[in-house]
Design an enzyme around this catalytic site. Structure first.
Site, short mmCIF file in Angstrom:
data_model
loop_
_atom_site.label_atom_id
_atom_site.label_comp_id
_atom_site.label_asym_id
_atom_site.label_seq_id
_atom_site.Cartn_x
_atom_site.Cartn_y
_atom_site.Cartn_z
N CYS A 5 64.66 8.73 -8.61
CA CYS A 5 63.61 9.10 -9.23
C CYS A 5 63.30 10.55 -9.55
O CYS A 5 62.94 11.32 -8.44
CB CYS A 5 61.68 8.25 -8.91
SG CYS A 5 62.37 6.70 -8.89
N HIS A 29 54.96 6.11 -13.42
CA HIS A 29 53.95 6.31 -12.27
C HIS A 29 52.47 6.24 -12.05
O HIS A 29 52.32 5.33 -11.58
CB HIS A 29 54.94 7.40 -11.13
CG HIS A 29 56.30 6.86 -10.96
ND1 HIS A 29 56.95 6.47 -9.43
CD2 HIS A 29 57.48 6.85 -11.53
CE1 HIS A 29 58.56 6.58 -9.73
NE2 HIS A 29 58.57 6.36 -11.09
N HIS A 89 57.42 2.34 -13.91
CA HIS A 89 58.27 1.59 -12.62
C HIS A 89 57.58 2.20 -11.37
O HIS A 89 57.48 2.72 -10.35
CB HIS A 89 59.42 3.21 -13.41
CG HIS A 89 60.72 3.07 -12.19
ND1 HIS A 89 60.51 3.89 -11.55
CD2 HIS A 89 61.18 1.86 -12.00
CE1 HIS A 89 62.06 3.68 -10.62
NE2 HIS A 89 62.28 1.45 -11.10
N TYR A 118 36.10 -10.71 -13.36
CA TYR A 118 37.21 -11.47 -12.39
C TYR A 118 37.41 -12.55 -12.06
O TYR A 118 39.05 -12.36 -11.97
CB TYR A 118 36.85 -10.87 -10.74
CG TYR A 118 36.18 -9.25 -10.74
CD1 TYR A 118 37.13 -7.94 -10.95
CD2 TYR A 118 34.21 -8.84 -11.32
CE1 TYR A 118 36.36 -7.25 -10.79
CE2 TYR A 118 34.45 -7.68 -11.52
CZ TYR A 118 35.85 -6.83 -11.16
OH TYR A 118 35.39 -5.48 -11.11
N GLN A 119 37.06 -13.68 -12.21
CA GLN A 119 37.28 -15.03 -12.32
C GLN A 119 38.32 -15.46 -12.85
O GLN A 119 39.28 -16.10 -12.85
CB GLN A 119 36.44 -16.08 -11.78
CG GLN A 119 35.43 -15.85 -10.89
CD GLN A 119 33.76 -16.61 -10.69
OE1 GLN A 119 33.42 -17.26 -12.02
NE2 GLN A 119 33.62 -16.87 -9.75
N ARG A 132 37.54 -12.00 -5.40
CA ARG A 132 37.84 -11.16 -5.57
C ARG A 132 39.17 -9.87 -4.80
O ARG A 132 39.20 -8.78 -4.59
CB ARG A 132 37.25 -11.00 -3.29
CG ARG A 132 36.71 -9.52 -2.80
CD ARG A 132 36.18 -10.25 -1.39
NE ARG A 132 34.84 -10.51 -1.97
CZ ARG A 132 33.68 -10.41 -1.66
NH1 ARG A 132 33.56 -8.49 -1.65
NH2 ARG A 132 32.58 -10.59 -2.08
N CYS A 149 41.43 -2.64 -16.50
CA CYS A 149 41.03 -2.14 -15.46
C CYS A 149 39.95 -2.58 -16.01
O CYS A 149 38.93 -2.88 -15.62
CB CYS A 149 41.11 -1.66 -14.20
SG CYS A 149 41.35 0.02 -14.09
N SER A 155 31.26 -11.85 -14.71
CA SER A 155 31.14 -13.22 -15.46
C SER A 155 30.13 -13.02 -16.35
O SER A 155 29.43 -14.03 -16.99
CB SER A 155 31.47 -14.88 -15.11
OG SER A 155 30.29 -14.41 -14.00
#
Length: 216
Positions: A5, A29, A89, A118-119, A132, A149, A155
Site C-alpha cells: 500500500c 484506510h 481497504h 445496537y440490538q 455490547r 456509526c 432502543s
C-alpha cells in the site's frame, strides 16, 4: 495494511472541522476528524465547497470518490444514492470477524435518515445477543460518517455513545432529519436508492442495558 500500500492523504474542510482522509490505490484506510469544532446546533447555510489540501496528482480514485461523497453528504444529500461509494481497504475488512460483519451491515442497510439500535444491528450481523460487541465495533470503525456509526442508538431512543463526541453525533443526526426518538430501521429512510459497493472475533456475551443501550 498491506506492505504494497502506497498511502495518500487528503484534508478537506467540513462543518465539523477538518477531515483527513487516508488511503491507497485499492481503497480508503481511515477518515479522521481533526481540529474538531463544536457544531452549530441550529440551522446553518450550506457549507462552502470543500477546501482540499494537497496536490491533485496525489489523489487516488478512492480518495477522489470519498471527497465527492463527503461533499455531497454535507452540501446536497439528495444526490448520495447516485454516487459510488469508495472502496475500503482497511485491514479490519480483510478478516471474517464479527466487527467486519457489523460494519458491513451498517453500511449496506442503514441509510441516510434512518437509525438502528445496537440490538437490531447485532441481529443483522447474525448474533442478536451481541449488542455490547456492536458497541465495540462502532469504536473500531475506521471510516466514520461513510460507515454511519452515528446512526446506531439505544432502543429506548437515547443517543448512546459516539467516538467523535455526543455533540457531533447529535449534529449528524439532526443534519439527516433525525432527532431524539426510537430507531427507525427497517424502513423510514429519508433517502431511497441503492448505494454501489464499497466493500468488495468472537462477540461479547454481555447484554446491553434494559433500555437497549450499550454501556462503555
Amino acid at each position: 495494511m498491506d506492505k504494497a500500500c502506497k498511502m495518500r492523504y487528503k484534508t478537506m474542510d467540513s462543518p465539523l472541522g477538518k477531515i483527513e482522509i487516508s488511503g491507497c490505490a485499492q481503497g480508503l484506510h481511515e477518515i479522521r476528524l481533526h481540529d474538531r469544532k463544536t457544531p452549530d446546533p441550529g440551522p446553518a447555510e450550506a457549507p462552502a465547497p470543500p477546501e482540499l489540501l494537497g496536490c491533485p496528482e496525489e489523489m487516488t480514485e478512492p480518495l477522489v470518490q470519498c471527497v465527492a461523497w463527503l461533499d455531497a453528504y454535507f452540501r446536497e444529500p439528495s444526490v448520495l444514492p447516485g454516487l459510488p461509494l469508495p472502496a475500503i481497504h482497511h485491514p479490519i475488512f480483510q478478516r471474517g470477524s464479527f466487527t467486519a460483519r457489523v460494519l458491513r451491515k451498517l453500511l449496506e442497510l442503514v441509510k441516510f435518515g434512518d437509525t438502528v439500535s445496537y440490538q437490531q444491528l447485532a441481529a443483522l450481523a447474525g448474533n442478536p445477543k451481541a449488542a455490547r460487541a456492536v458497541g465495540g465495533a462502532m469504536r473500531s470503525n475506521p471510516v466514520p460518517i461513510l460507515i454511519p456509526c452515528h446512526r446506531v442508538v439505544c432502543s429506548s431512543g437515547a443517543m448512546g455513545n459516539y467516538t467523535g463526541g455526543l455533540a457531533t453525533k447529535e449534529w449528524l443526526l439532526a443534519h439527516e432529519g433525525r432527532l431524539a426518538g426510537k430507531p427507525t430501521y427497517p424502513g423510514g429512510s429519508y433517502l431511497a436508492g441503492t448505494r454501489r459497493g464499497a466493500l468488495g472475533g468472537t462477540p461479547s456475551p454481555h447484554p446491553a442495558g434494559r433500555d437497549g443501550c450499550v454501556r462503555e
